[in-house]
Design a protein around this motif. Structure first.
Motif, short mmCIF file in Angstrom:
data_model
loop_
_atom_site.label_atom_id
_atom_site.label_comp_id
_atom_site.label_asym_id
_atom_site.label_seq_id
_atom_site.Cartn_x
_atom_site.Cartn_y
_atom_site.Cartn_z
N ILE A 1 0.65 -1.15 -0.14
CA ILE A 1 -0.11 0.07 -0.07
C ILE A 1 0.80 1.35 0.15
N ILE A 2 0.72 2.04 -1.00
CA ILE A 2 1.36 3.33 -1.13
C ILE A 2 0.61 4.49 -1.12
N PHE A 3 0.76 5.43 -0.28
CA PHE A 3 0.09 6.48 0.14
C PHE A 3 0.49 7.55 -1.14
N THR A 4 -0.63 8.10 -1.75
CA THR A 4 -0.30 9.08 -2.98
C THR A 4 -1.39 10.18 -2.61
N SER A 5 -1.26 11.28 -3.31
CA SER A 5 -2.27 12.40 -3.21
C SER A 5 -3.68 12.08 -3.88
N GLY A 6 -3.79 10.97 -4.54
CA GLY A 6 -5.17 10.50 -4.89
C GLY A 6 -5.12 9.65 -6.20
N THR A 7 -6.16 9.22 -6.59
CA THR A 7 -6.50 8.14 -7.80
C THR A 7 -5.46 8.79 -8.82
N THR A 8 -5.48 10.17 -9.15
CA THR A 8 -4.75 10.72 -10.54
C THR A 8 -3.08 10.50 -10.15
N ASP A 9 -2.85 10.71 -9.10
CA ASP A 9 -1.35 10.72 -8.47
C ASP A 9 -0.99 9.12 -8.54
N SER A 10 -1.80 8.23 -8.04
CA SER A 10 -1.53 6.85 -8.13
C SER A 10 -1.23 6.19 -9.65
N ILE A 11 -2.16 6.82 -10.58
CA ILE A 11 -2.09 6.29 -11.81
C ILE A 11 -0.67 6.96 -12.47
N ILE B 1 14.94 7.33 0.38
CA ILE B 1 16.28 6.75 0.02
C ILE B 1 17.03 5.68 1.13
N ALA B 2 17.74 4.85 0.83
CA ALA B 2 18.41 4.22 1.85
C ALA B 2 19.95 4.94 2.19
N SER B 3 20.49 5.40 1.02
CA SER B 3 21.78 6.31 1.33
C SER B 3 21.95 7.30 0.04
N VAL B 4 22.55 8.36 0.39
CA VAL B 4 22.83 9.11 -0.67
C VAL B 4 24.23 9.80 -0.64
N THR B 5 24.99 9.75 -1.74
CA THR B 5 26.11 10.70 -2.07
C THR B 5 25.96 11.26 -3.18
N PHE B 6 26.91 12.10 -3.83
CA PHE B 6 26.61 12.73 -4.83
C PHE B 6 27.08 11.84 -6.07
N GLU B 7 27.71 10.75 -5.81
CA GLU B 7 28.05 9.76 -7.00
C GLU B 7 26.84 8.71 -6.85
N LYS B 8 25.86 8.66 -6.02
CA LYS B 8 25.30 7.45 -6.15
C LYS B 8 24.14 7.53 -5.10
N ASP C 1 13.29 0.64 0.88
CA ASP C 1 12.34 -0.43 0.24
C ASP C 1 10.94 0.29 0.29
N ILE C 2 10.02 -0.77 -0.66
CA ILE C 2 8.73 -0.41 -0.66
C ILE C 2 8.06 -0.47 0.65
N PRO C 3 6.98 0.38 1.16
CA PRO C 3 6.38 1.34 0.41
C PRO C 3 7.19 2.68 0.34
N HIS C 4 8.27 2.81 0.93
CA HIS C 4 8.89 4.32 1.32
C HIS C 4 9.76 4.72 0.04
#
Ligand code: PMP
Length: 407
Positions: free
Chosen positions: A89-99, A257-264, A269-272
């Motif tokens: 289950i992913i939260f979105t802003s609505g049906t339009t956003d989900s599609i 994100i799990a991790s961020v550097t400027f390279e990568k 994981d889902i749903p996040h």
């Protein structure tokens, strides 16, 4: 559950006792947006009064409470649609956003030049326009399932559209313009025989009939909270975990994100992965409360009451000379789209409003349906479980009054 008592239910909705033009409100625009019961309003107030903080980020007390309540809402939605796992289950802003999420996350990755996407004549613009954008970008082709005069999909024609280039099906569960309930289970099974995934637009189904995504075996299912007694600004996307995992995120930012550097960057994981940035936390919690409220009444009871309203209203409108209902499918929710000889729908809506009656007039974001019936617009009365039979009588008097003014 207890016996269905529409008077008791109406008392839960403060807005139903307002007056419009000195007359009691008769709210028959539920397909556009439904009203909110006191239980959901109270839940929002309690959240803002005692539980608000940003989620997922801190170890302080309020952040833990808010995160917990947010994830509890996800669990309620999971149960409401009978998804196998909460992370589907992913939260979105609505049906339009989900599609749009599915179009960007799945479509842009897996649909190529020459591939075909099947849609139906009954689709809301929100399940047409994103796929047209994708088709244009990729050089893909959209194929459309026709309807008969009753507003039912031509299933033979649907099956004939499949070939080795077919890569996706987008299918409305219940038509917002006509109320037709489509045989989605049968259509999903057929698509799966061809290994084609199916997205169901459930915006008009989830508020009115029980939904079981495992029984349907759909690949994606989308709806909005505001059409089922919840707040605006929030909706959901169900997706099978394996598909969601294979998809690219639609939005980048914090919290996904799990991790961020400027390279990568590696993604969470889902749903996040699909919930970048601060979500509408209060609205999500209100969404959960709305689902609780519907379940306390029972979706079967809701469907049964609304079917009574549909039958009574259909019979009474059919008895009005010069009135014609568009959409006479055998399987319908309580949506009545009608035209009156010699009167423009816009005038019908305006005059009904003077009697306190709210209906929608226009093309209902479903212009292909209007084109199919060769009308520019209709008037649409769409019912909810808190409507009662006496409101149908008020609508009928209102329509007769419109005819007196014009004829
Ligand atoms: N699909 C259908 C069938 C709808 O009725 C609606 C709302 N009119 C939508 C999609 C779009 O929903 P939202 O505007 O909440 O994104």
């Amino acid at each position: 559950s207890a016996e269905f008592d529409v008077e008791r239910i109406r008392a839960d909705f403060p807005i139903l006792s307002i007056e419009v033009e000195g007359k009691p409100l008769v709210y028959l625009d539920n397909a556009a947006s439904s009203q909110m019961p006191q239980q959901v309003i109270d839940r929002l107030v309690h959240y803002q009064t005692a539980q608000h903080a940003n989620i997922n980020r801190a170890v302080h007390y309020l952040s833990e409470v808010a995160t917990d309540e947010y994830e509890k809402a996800r669990h309620k939605i999971q149960q409401f649609v009978n998804a196998r796992e909460q992370r589907e289950i992913i939260f979105t802003s609505g049906t339009t956003d989900s599609i749009n999420l599915v179009m960007h996350g799945y479509g842009r990755r897996f649909i190529q030049a020459g591939d075909e996407i099947i849609l139906t004549t009954l689709e809301h613009h929100s399940n047409i326009v994103p796929w047209q954008m994708l088709a244009k970008e990729k050089g893909a082709v959209i194929r459309v399932v026709p309807i008969n005069d009753a507003g039912e999909l031509d299933i033979d024609a649907y099956e004939k559209l499949f070939n080795e280039r077919t890569k996706f099906v987008g299918l409305i569960h219940v038509s917002n313009a006509l109320g037709t309930i489509n045989p989605v289970k049968q259509m999903i099974d057929y698509a799966h025989q061809h290994n084609v995934p199916v997205l169901i637009d459930g915006a008009q189904a989830a508020p009115h009939i029980p939904i079981d995504v495992q029984a349907l075996d759909c690949d994606f299912y989308a709806f909005s909270a505001h059409k089922l007694c919840g707040p605006t600004g929030v909706g959901m996307l169900y997706g099978k975990a394996s598909l969601l995992e294979a998809m690219q995120p639609f939005k980048g930012g914090g919290d996904m994100i799990a991790s961020v550097t400027f390279e990568k960057t590696t993604y969470a994981d889902i749903p996040h992965k699909f919930e970048a940035g601060t979500p509408p936390i209060a609205a999500v919690i209100g969404f959960g409360a709305a689902v609780d409220y519907l379940c306390s009444i029972g979706m079967d009871q809701i469907a049964a009451h609304e079917t009574k309203l549909l039958h009574y209203a259909t019979e009474r409108i059919n008895a009005i000379k010069g009135a014609r209902i568009l959409g006479t499918a055998a399987e319908k929710t309580a949506v009545i789209s009608f035209v009156l000889d010699g009167v423009h729908p816009h005038d019908i809506g305006t005059i009904l409003s003077q009697d306190g009656i709210a209906v929608r007039t226009g093309h209902h974001c479903a212009q292909p349906v209007m084109q199919r019936y060769n009308v520019p617009a209709t008037s649409r009365a769409s019912f909810a479980f808190y409507n009662d039979l006496s409101e149908v009588d008020v609508l009928i008097e209102g329509i007769q009054n419109v005819q007196k003014i014009f004829l």
